[in-house]
Enzyme design. Structure first.
Site, PDB file in Angstrom:
ATOM      1  N   ARG A  32       3.513  -2.416   1.691  1.00 10.60           N
ATOM      2  CA  ARG A  32       2.722  -1.195   1.553  1.00 10.60           C
ATOM      3  C   ARG A  32       2.283  -0.975   0.106  1.00 10.60           C
ATOM      4  O   ARG A  32       1.458  -0.110  -0.162  1.00 10.60           O
ATOM      5  CB  ARG A  32       3.535   0.017   2.013  1.00 10.60           C
ATOM      6  CG  ARG A  32       4.090  -0.096   3.430  1.00 10.60           C
ATOM      7  CD  ARG A  32       3.009  -0.036   4.479  1.00 10.60           C
ATOM      8  NE  ARG A  32       3.542  -0.222   5.830  1.00 10.60           N
ATOM      9  CZ  ARG A  32       2.791  -0.251   6.913  1.00 10.60           C
ATOM     10  NH1 ARG A  32       1.482  -0.130   6.817  1.00 10.60           N
ATOM     11  NH2 ARG A  32       3.343  -0.433   8.105  1.00 10.60           N
ATOM     12  N   LYS A  59      18.517  -9.492  11.616  1.00  8.36           N
ATOM     13  CA  LYS A  59      19.389  -8.560  12.315  1.00  8.36           C
ATOM     14  C   LYS A  59      19.251  -7.182  11.663  1.00  8.36           C
ATOM     15  O   LYS A  59      18.825  -7.102  10.503  1.00  8.36           O
ATOM     16  CB  LYS A  59      20.838  -9.055  12.291  1.00  8.36           C
ATOM     17  CG  LYS A  59      21.596  -8.787  10.991  1.00  8.36           C
ATOM     18  CD  LYS A  59      23.064  -9.101  11.162  1.00  8.36           C
ATOM     19  CE  LYS A  59      23.874  -8.641   9.974  1.00  8.36           C
ATOM     20  NZ  LYS A  59      24.073  -7.189   9.872  1.00  8.36           N
ATOM     21  N   ASP A  88      27.729  -3.726  12.575  1.00 12.77           N
ATOM     22  CA  ASP A  88      27.358  -4.378  11.320  1.00 12.77           C
ATOM     23  C   ASP A  88      27.826  -5.823  11.258  1.00 12.77           C
ATOM     24  O   ASP A  88      27.112  -6.689  10.736  1.00 12.77           O
ATOM     25  CB  ASP A  88      27.944  -3.588  10.140  1.00 12.77           C
ATOM     26  CG  ASP A  88      27.474  -4.116   8.795  1.00 12.77           C
ATOM     27  OD1 ASP A  88      26.265  -4.389   8.651  1.00 12.77           O
ATOM     28  OD2 ASP A  88      28.310  -4.246   7.877  1.00 12.77           O
ATOM     29  N   HIS A  90      27.817 -11.578  13.505  1.00 13.84           N
ATOM     30  CA  HIS A  90      28.453 -12.654  12.736  1.00 13.84           C
ATOM     31  C   HIS A  90      29.709 -13.207  13.407  1.00 13.84           C
ATOM     32  O   HIS A  90      29.828 -14.409  13.662  1.00 13.84           O
ATOM     33  CB  HIS A  90      28.821 -12.165  11.330  1.00 13.84           C
ATOM     34  CG  HIS A  90      27.672 -11.677  10.524  1.00 13.84           C
ATOM     35  ND1 HIS A  90      26.398 -12.181  10.655  1.00 13.84           N
ATOM     36  CD2 HIS A  90      27.584 -10.735   9.560  1.00 13.84           C
ATOM     37  CE1 HIS A  90      25.583 -11.570   9.814  1.00 13.84           C
ATOM     38  NE2 HIS A  90      26.283 -10.686   9.142  1.00 13.84           N
ATOM     39  N   LYS A 133      36.011  -3.577   4.979  1.00 19.33           N
ATOM     40  CA  LYS A 133      35.533  -3.374   3.615  1.00 19.33           C
ATOM     41  C   LYS A 133      36.669  -2.886   2.728  1.00 19.33           C
ATOM     42  O   LYS A 133      37.680  -2.375   3.216  1.00 19.33           O
ATOM     43  CB  LYS A 133      34.383  -2.363   3.599  1.00 19.33           C
ATOM     44  CG  LYS A 133      33.131  -2.875   4.311  1.00 19.33           C
ATOM     45  CD  LYS A 133      31.971  -1.912   4.164  1.00 19.33           C
ATOM     46  CE  LYS A 133      30.720  -2.468   4.841  1.00 19.33           C
ATOM     47  NZ  LYS A 133      30.242  -3.706   4.182  1.00 19.33           N
TER      48      LYS A 133
END
Length: 482
Positions: free
Chosen positions: A53, A155, A242, A247, A343
């Site tokens: 854009r 993804k 996620d 994965h 995490k």
């Protein structure tokens, strides 16, 4: 699959990047294309067109790309010529004529460079823009042409089964499945690619690769960072969407699949789908959720998830999950597959551990409860420092009956030097028309069908301190680390 490869099979083409000035293009796509083109001397056969854009023009886009390449470790003077000869930019308006203008620009570039009409459309854009982009390519006729047409979708492939089906329906109404490359960058890692070679060319391991010789399989993706400013995305996605649905499930399929009768993309993907559809429904007791709390990383205090910018105070989003799965096939019936990811763990590590059964009789100690030796373990390390470790027992020379655990090590970097980035590998596959490492429509839907019931149940969150290996309740206290 680690054989030396030549790009001579790649036809001249235009490589169109939607999101051409975005983060993915900057960090991965432009550096990967540069290395592929310059390393294999196809400078005149590939033209890159960044679409965004932003009104930056060709010159501005080339300057932006130079900065991206310099940040990736290259020298400015060595990338200048490549940028001048290979890079163009096209601003995309929101009007209906935007894709018509894009088609005219592509055809102009093809005429200027004497290209045969082969095109790659790489959607490095937010998922919310997938639909308008796919529809725009179809309505403008950019989904067909004189040469081959390939579309690459990053993804996430939907957020549940319903949205995944809708995305697949949209793609397949504008493109054929042979044209669609759903990319999961984990499948481009050298060790993942070589997992099939390791299994199917080494009979001594393949003969052990079953319920008679294996006691469990663990697949771990550990991240040392938090959400890194992505609260808006992560609050919507959570850890299952996620990491697990894509994965980890892809790694599960490669570990558990049967040998294909021929090494062909669709035959391999057929076997992967069989694994995913054979996974038994996930019971509530087989899932452990966690969320990181304040702790330390490299000696510095780090906030807990609820203290991260953009996270709601009443958030119920998990940052860790451990899932015990069972693959109901003749080969794996009754063997647990443990999928774990989180995490703010102590370090970044992606690995697969295959733990073999212990001897039926504890010869050296007589009684089972006196046994002190560890089971044999094959560890397949995907990152960092890709390679394989095989841990086994030996007798210590210091004591009569002391048994130690030692390991045989193999590291790709010791033999092959620096490995190519996963995106570089996957882009080369796209250019060569090899869909082996890309996800097929039925794979996507089978995976969502497995996890949708899990996502419908509210998670029971267990706090874990940042810098630790997650909730101790996971796997009845078994550590996530070494």
């Amino acid at each position: 699959m680690m054989s030396s490869r030549s790009i001579s099979r790649v036809d001249p083409h235009v490589f169109v990047i939607f999101g051409g000035t975005g983060d993915l293009a900057q960090r991965k796509l432009i550096p990967s294309l540069y290395r592929l083109i310059t390393d294999h001397e196809v400078r005149d056969g590939c033209v890159v067109l960044g679409v965004s854009r932003r009104e930056v023009g060709d010159a501005g886009y080339r300057d932006w790309a130079k900065e991206a390449l310099v940040e990736s470790g290259l020298e400015a003077d060595e990338v200048d010529t490549w940028c001048q000869g290979n890079l163009h930019h096209q601003a995309l308006s929101d009007s209906d004529s935007g894709y018509g203008a894009l088609r005219e620009r592509i055809e102009s570039i093809e005429a200027e460079h004497s290209l045969p009409g082969n095109r790659v459309f790489y959607m490095a854009i937010p998922p919310g823009a997938f639909a308008t982009t796919i529809e725009g390519l179809g309505s403008s006729g950019l989904n067909q042409g004189a040469g081959w047409i390939r579309v690459v979708v990053e993804k996430p492939f939907g957020t549940d089964l319903e949205s995944a089906r809708a995305l697949n329906d949209l793609l397949l109404s504008n493109f054929d499945e042979t044209q669609i490359y759903r990319i999961d960058h984990y499948l481009g890692k050298a060790t993942v690619q070589n997992l099939l070679t390791f299994r199917f060319t080494n009979p001594m391991f393949e003969r052990l690769w079953n319920r008679d010789r294996v006691s469990r399989v663990e697949i771990t993706v550990a991240e040392d960072l938090g959400i890194a400013g992505r609260a808006g995305y992560y609050e919507r996605a959570g850890v299952v969407r996620d990491m697990v649905q894509n994965h980890l499930t892809q790694l599960l399929a490669l570990v558990a699949m049967e040998p294909p009768n021929v090494f062909h993309a669709d035959r391999i993907r057929d076997e992967k789908v069989k694994v995913i559809t054979a996974v038994a429904p996930v019971e509530e007791d087989d899932v452990v959720y966690g969320r990181y709390e304040a702790g330390q990383r490299d000696g510095e205090e780090v906030p807990g998830y609820l203290e991260e910018a953009g996270v709601s105070a009443d958030s119920m989003t998990p940052t860790f999950v451990g899932i015990r799965l069972y693959v109901d096939t003749w080969r794996w019936q009754g063997i647990p597959f443990l999928l774990r990811t989180g995490k703010r763990l102590p370090r970044r590590s992606t690995h697969i551990e295959v733990t073999f059964r212990e001897p039926a009789l504890c010869v050296f100690h007589g009684r089972r409860d006196d046994c002190v030796h560890e089971p044999d373990v094959l560890r397949i390390i995907l990152e960092p420092d890709e390679g394989f470790d095989l841990r086994f027992n030996v007798k210590s020379p210091d004591e009569d009956t002391t048994i130690d655990t030692q390991a045989l090590h193999f590291r790709y970097s010791d033999v092959y030097g620096k490995l190519p980035d996963a995106y570089q590998t996957l882009i080369l596959d796209i250019l060569e028309g090899d869909q082996t490492l890309f996800v097929r429509a039925d794979e996507v839907e089978a995976s969502w069908r497995l996890y949708d019931p899990l996502l419908e149940r509210p998670p029971k969150l267990i706090g874990y301190t940042a810098g630790t290996w997650g909730p101790p309740e996971m796997d009845q206290g078994a550590p996530l680390g070494d």
